[in-house]
Design a protein around this motif. Structure first.
Motif, PDB file in Angstrom:
ATOM      1  N   ARG A   1      57.175  50.595  41.076  1.00  0.00           N
ATOM      2  CA  ARG A   1      57.759  50.574  39.737  1.00  0.00           C
ATOM      3  C   ARG A   1      58.126  51.981  39.289  1.00  0.00           C
ATOM      4  O   ARG A   1      59.217  52.223  38.740  1.00  0.00           O
ATOM      5  N   LYS A   2      57.193  52.929  39.531  1.00  0.00           N
ATOM      6  CA  LYS A   2      57.485  54.305  39.147  1.00  0.00           C
ATOM      7  C   LYS A   2      58.678  54.853  39.936  1.00  0.00           C
ATOM      8  O   LYS A   2      59.530  55.557  39.385  1.00  0.00           O
ATOM      9  N   GLU A   3      58.719  54.500  41.240  1.00  0.00           N
ATOM     10  CA  GLU A   3      59.841  54.974  42.054  1.00  0.00           C
ATOM     11  C   GLU A   3      61.150  54.380  41.568  1.00  0.00           C
ATOM     12  O   GLU A   3      62.173  55.068  41.495  1.00  0.00           O
ATOM     13  N   LEU A   4      61.114  53.079  41.214  1.00  0.00           N
ATOM     14  CA  LEU A   4      62.319  52.435  40.707  1.00  0.00           C
ATOM     15  C   LEU A   4      62.745  53.044  39.375  1.00  0.00           C
ATOM     16  O   LEU A   4      63.941  53.256  39.134  1.00  0.00           O
ATOM     17  N   ASP A   5      61.741  53.319  38.518  1.00  0.00           N
ATOM     18  CA  ASP A   5      62.068  53.974  37.242  1.00  0.00           C
ATOM     19  C   ASP A   5      62.699  55.342  37.481  1.00  0.00           C
ATOM     20  O   ASP A   5      63.673  55.720  36.813  1.00  0.00           O
TER      21      ASP A   5
END
Length: 584
Positions: free
Chosen positions: A214-218
């Motif tokens: 999720r952090k990488e996608l954000d």
């Protein structure tokens, strides 16, 4: 009489007391055995303890337990007090024991799971199966996969097995089955707990991975938005300095940077263009006139050393490259970029407001943004070049219009002169026709001159026609007609050679023939015929009105040692008339 009755009553009382004591002993033993079996987890250890308690409690010298697994071809045997030959007989008799005590043919003996029947008095153990001293056999069925059998010998006190003994053995066997079930349940529960713990660990890892994803996608979404916003802001701009200012503002806003600067060097004009933000103008000092060329050469040398290519950017560490008079800030990160071989630049960004370092992903984003920025700078430079070309073209158009006007005026003058020339020419031609007379001597002189020029031209041309054909002095080669040649063609015993130039060969030739032009004879012969068997039959064709290519090539082949060279009678025309194979 009364004394006798009292004695009998007393004896019965003693027997009852002894019976009660024995029952109490058996019950206590059964309770202790149940506790001990329940504390065990290993099935083999349970069976061993079960056998020892059975034999020790009833005073039995010999005993054995056979555990049968439906999925295992071998039975597990536990014994005490048996001779070696008795143990061997038990192992060998396992199939017969299974057949007699656990086979489906004995429907009345089939057991439900966790069932221990009373031993049938009418069915005594078979002496061929069990040791000779075996007096009692108890079988049980744990589940559909496991069954067992308890065999006990004679009691040490030579007493027969009483009902209490049988009841004790049945209870002890039930306790064994319950303990095995509990142990299996504990094992299953322990395994389930381990599996659950593993699942929990995997789930925690999955949650952590999901959070990282999720952090990488954000982060990637933020990077894409930054790239889109920067592209959107730069699109439509054509002024180089405006593009530099807009990009610097967007980059500083994206990474929360206090100071930033961009320097663009042009080696052709020997100029440096600088834009900056976050620093007072008074504190900015530019390079001296003599420093510009030195700085430009230094930057281009660095770009060559790093293998930088046009429309690409590379991160450079802070150092001497960023520490020069043309760069107005203290940069924490710098990117060297190149537009073309004459124009390159440097982006320098100062410290971030959060004092955080640039991560690897942020450096990749910054490199992508600068790569995109160089494209817009290249477009702006192309646009400026096009504008300059348009101005030059407009000046040239003005000059061209003047030239056209001058040419138009000159054309009028030329037309007048041409008409005067035509008039004079017509007068002269009419006078010549009237006065000129041609004699026979003139025709003969013209023919002699033409013949001389033709001979001289033919002699000077290396591909000219010989006035006296060389083949007149050669021994004629034997001929072969088209019919016989076709038979040899079908048999594959002869090699067909086309002696004409390659241009004629490409237009039409016998299928499978090899082109051996006379002008390239030595070269082609060396490549294709040098290893040919001298006795191989060769059929040569190809001639025209002016050259007998086939005879000359045949003579050269004969001169090279080939003893069977023939000429195709009628040549390609005779072959074609008979509709024999041709190519292409």
């Amino acid at each position: 009489m009364k004394i006798a009755n009292l004695k009998q009553a007393n004896d019965r009382k003693q027997d009852a007391l002894m019976e009660l004591e024995r029952r109490g002993f058996l019950l206590k033993t059964l309770r202790d055995a149940t506790c001990e079996l329940s504390s065990l987890e290993d099935t083999e250890k349970m069976v061993e303890v079960f056998l020892l308690i059975s034999m020790g409690t009833l005073g039995i010298a010999q005993g054995f337990v056979i555990v049968l697994e439906r999925e295992s071809p071998e039975a597990k045997l536990t014994s005490r007090g048996l001779e070696d030959q008795d143990i061997k007989r038990l192992h060998e008799s396992v199939p017969q024991i299974i057949q007699q005590y656990f086979s489906n043919t004995f429907q009345k003996d089939l057991l439900s799971p966790m069932q221990v029947p009373l031993p049938a008095k009418s069915r005594l153990p078979d002496k061929d199966f069990f040791p000779p001293e075996t007096k009692a056999v108890i079988k049980w069925n744990f589940d559909e996969k496991q069954s067992g059998l308890l065999g006990l010998g004679t009691k040490i006190l030579t007493e027969a097995y009483s009902d209490e003994d049988i009841e004790f053995l049945l209870g002890l066997t039930n306790s064994l089955l319950v303990s095995i079930k509990n142990a299996r349940s504990v094992t299953i529960i322990r395994q389930l707990n381990l599996d659950l713990q593993q699942k929990n660990i995997e789930q925690e890892e999955a949650l952590k991975e999901a959070e990282r994803t999720r952090k990488e996608l954000d982060s990637r979404l933020f990077h894409l938005n930054a790239l889109y916003d920067t592209t959107h802001e730069l699109s439509g701009l054509t002024d180089t300095k405006k593009i530099m200012e807009t990009f610097l503002l967007m980059a500083m806003g994206t990474f929360s940077i206090e100071q930033g600067s961009i320097v663009l060097f042009d080696s052709e004009e020997k100029k440096a263009f600088v834009v900056y933000r976050g620093i007072e103008k008074e504190k900015v000092r530019g390079p001296l006139e003599g420093d510009i060329e030195r700085i430009i050469l230094k930057f281009f040398e660095t770009a060559r050393n790093k293998g930088l290519t046009p429309m690409k950017a590379q991160i450079v560490p802070p150092g001497k490259l960023l520490d020069n008079p043309v760069f107005p800030i203290e940069a924490s990160v710098g990117l060297l970029f190149m537009i073309d071989d004459t124009c390159l630049g440097l982006v320098g960004l100062g410290s971030r407001i959060t004092n955080q370092r640039y991560s690897k992903e942020e450096q990749e984003l910054l490199t992508t943004l600068v790569n995109n920025f160089t494209v817009f700078l290249g477009n702006a430079k192309s646009f400026e070049t096009i504008q300059k070309l348009n101005v030059d073209l407009e000046k040239r158009n003005i000059q061209l219009n003047k030239t056209i006007e001058e040419l138009s005026a000159s054309r009028l003058r030329i037309e007048v002169l041409e008409r005067a020339k035509a008039h004079v020419k017509s007068v002269i031609q009419s006078e010549m026709k009237r006065t000129r007379r041609v004699s026979a001597i003139d025709f003969i002189l013209i023919l002699v001159v033409a013949l001389g020029l033709g001979i001289a031209s033919n002699l000077s041309n290396p591909d000219g026609i010989n006035l006296v054909p060389q083949v007149w002095s050669h021994k004629p080669s034997p001929m072969i007609d088209a019919h016989w040649a076709k038979l040899k063609y079908d048999a594959g015993t002869s090699l067909f050679v086309d002696a004409r130039p390659s241009d004629f060969f490409k237009q039409r030739h016998i299928h499978g023939a090899i082109n051996l032009p006379l002008s390239l004879f030595d070269f082609v012969y060396m490549m294709k015929f040098s290893r040919l068997d001298p006795n191989q039959e060769i059929i040569v064709y190809g001639r025209n009105i002016s050259r007998l290519y086939d005879e000359e090539v045949a003579f050269k082949l004969t001169s090279r040692g080939h003893v069977d060279v023939k000429l195709l009678s009628g040549g390609l025309s005779a072959w074609k008339e008979k509709d024999y194979p041709l190519a292409p």
